[in-house]
Design an enzyme around this catalytic site. Structure first.
Site, PDB file in Angstrom:
ATOM      1  N   SER A  76      12.639   0.320   2.993  1.00  0.00           N
ATOM      2  CA  SER A  76      13.003   1.482   3.358  1.00  0.00           C
ATOM      3  C   SER A  76      13.357   1.537   4.904  1.00  0.00           C
ATOM      4  O   SER A  76      12.521   0.632   5.597  1.00  0.00           O
ATOM      5  CB  SER A  76      12.074   2.722   3.011  1.00  0.00           C
ATOM      6  OG  SER A  76      10.664   2.167   3.791  1.00  0.00           O
ATOM      7  N   GLY A  99      12.474  -2.392  -3.234  1.00  0.00           N
ATOM      8  CA  GLY A  99      13.068  -2.951  -2.099  1.00  0.00           C
ATOM      9  C   GLY A  99      12.812  -2.647  -0.915  1.00  0.00           C
ATOM     10  O   GLY A  99      11.573  -3.153  -0.365  1.00  0.00           O
ATOM     11  N   HIS A 144       5.764   6.490   2.617  1.00  0.00           N
ATOM     12  CA  HIS A 144       6.304   7.723   2.628  1.00  0.00           C
ATOM     13  C   HIS A 144       7.701   7.576   2.747  1.00  0.00           C
ATOM     14  O   HIS A 144       8.320   6.826   3.352  1.00  0.00           O
ATOM     15  CB  HIS A 144       5.834   8.492   3.788  1.00  0.00           C
ATOM     16  CG  HIS A 144       6.096   9.697   3.871  1.00  0.00           C
ATOM     17  ND1 HIS A 144       6.185  10.796   2.759  1.00  0.00           N
ATOM     18  CD2 HIS A 144       6.540  10.789   5.137  1.00  0.00           C
ATOM     19  CE1 HIS A 144       6.653  11.855   3.313  1.00  0.00           C
ATOM     20  NE2 HIS A 144       6.920  12.030   4.432  1.00  0.00           N
ATOM     21  N   CYS A 148       0.970   1.675   4.791  1.00  0.00           N
ATOM     22  CA  CYS A 148       1.125   0.520   4.321  1.00  0.00           C
ATOM     23  C   CYS A 148      -0.330  -0.164   4.470  1.00  0.00           C
ATOM     24  O   CYS A 148      -0.403  -1.251   4.505  1.00  0.00           O
ATOM     25  CB  CYS A 148       2.011  -0.584   5.236  1.00  0.00           C
ATOM     26  SG  CYS A 148       3.810   0.172   4.833  1.00  0.00           S
ATOM     27  N   GLU A 168       0.802  -1.101  -0.128  1.00  0.00           N
ATOM     28  CA  GLU A 168       0.044  -0.124  -0.154  1.00  0.00           C
ATOM     29  C   GLU A 168       0.856   1.269  -0.318  1.00  0.00           C
ATOM     30  O   GLU A 168       2.126   1.102  -0.404  1.00  0.00           O
ATOM     31  CB  GLU A 168      -0.967   0.180   0.964  1.00  0.00           C
ATOM     32  CG  GLU A 168      -2.059  -1.043   1.197  1.00  0.00           C
ATOM     33  CD  GLU A 168      -3.150  -0.535   0.020  1.00  0.00           C
ATOM     34  OE1 GLU A 168      -3.253   0.844  -0.333  1.00  0.00           O
ATOM     35  OE2 GLU A 168      -4.075  -1.139  -0.489  1.00  0.00           O
TER      36      GLU A 168
END
Length: 244
Positions: A183, A181, A107, A199, A104
């Site tokens: 964060s 990938g 940021h 998410c 989802e």
């Protein structure tokens, strides 16, 4: 800590004077890019697409890994629910990008390390569930080195410290070649997360490493991530005498 950059400018294209033999590719060689400056999201997306295209067309062309920071933005995975945006689409506080990854809305912002991996899973393991768990373990291993207990939450993707989510995972994969990938929030301003349901997890708490280690910086964590990615995926970094 050593911030030496082993890279070639992605704008020049991954085939520019590069000769990667099948033997090198089979040993899981990859180019490592650690841009010194903050990178616009769309720029990094273009870099990934170049390597993705070449790996699909020629499986023994270079794999690539980026560790970088982005200017503030939101990204939405394929099939993301717009109800997770807590603002009107025509009045967004930040740029919003819809991209080909799972998951989802999330940021990105300075102070957060984003890791992009364009890998040929045919050279590793053709199993996306395995790959997701390996990306989580990359982050958990780094947190362990920092003296922080990182953990998974059953049924969810990502990494938590206590009750706060500090690491997110979102990937795309085409013909067993990956993109996007993870964060990891280091010392970033988290206020942008108040504009979304991160998410798609209602009431999720978001944290950053500086909540546990005051004063920690991206430059402290990047070398640990570099080694964790290398070790977890058994990569050999290819060195190119050209900088971003």
């Amino acid at each position: 800590m050593d911030k030496k950059l082993h890279s070639v400018s992605p704008e020049s294209g991954p085939n520019s004077n590069l000769d990667l033999t099948p033997q090198l590719a089979q040993s899981s060689s990859a180019f490592l890019f650690e841009p010194k400056n903050i990178v616009p999201f769309e720029t990094a997306l273009g870099w990934q697409k170049n390597f993705l295209k070449n790996l699909i067309e020629e499986p023994f062309s270079p794999q690539a890994v980026w560790l970088l920071e982005h200017f503030s933005c939101f990204t939405m995975g394929r099939g993301s629910d717009k109800k997770n945006l807590l603002f009107e689409e025509n009045n967004s506080p930040l740029p919003v990008f819809s991209i080909e990854r799972g998951g989802e809305v999330t940021h990105h912002m300075p102070g957060q390390i984003v890791g992009y991996l364009v890998l040929n899973l045919s050279l590793h393991k053709k199993d996306l569930a395995w790959y997701l768990r390996e990306l989580e373990q990359v982050l958990i291993d780094v947190l362990d080195l920092l003296g922080i207990e990182g953990k998974r939450v059953d049924g969810l993707t990502g990494v938590w410290c206590e009750d706060k989510k500090v690491g997110s995972i979102g990937i795309g994969c085409k013909r067993w070649v990956t993109q996007h990938g993870f964060s990891l929030n280091v010392d970033c301003d988290l206020i942008g997360f108040e504009k979304i349901i991160p998410c798609g997890l209602d009431k999720v708490k978001v944290g950053k490493l500086s909540d546990w280690i005051p004063g920690i910086k991206v430059c402290d964590v990047t070398p640990l991530l570099r080694e964790s990615v290398k070790r977890r995926f058994k990569l050999n970094w290819e060195k190119i005498n050209q900088s971003l």
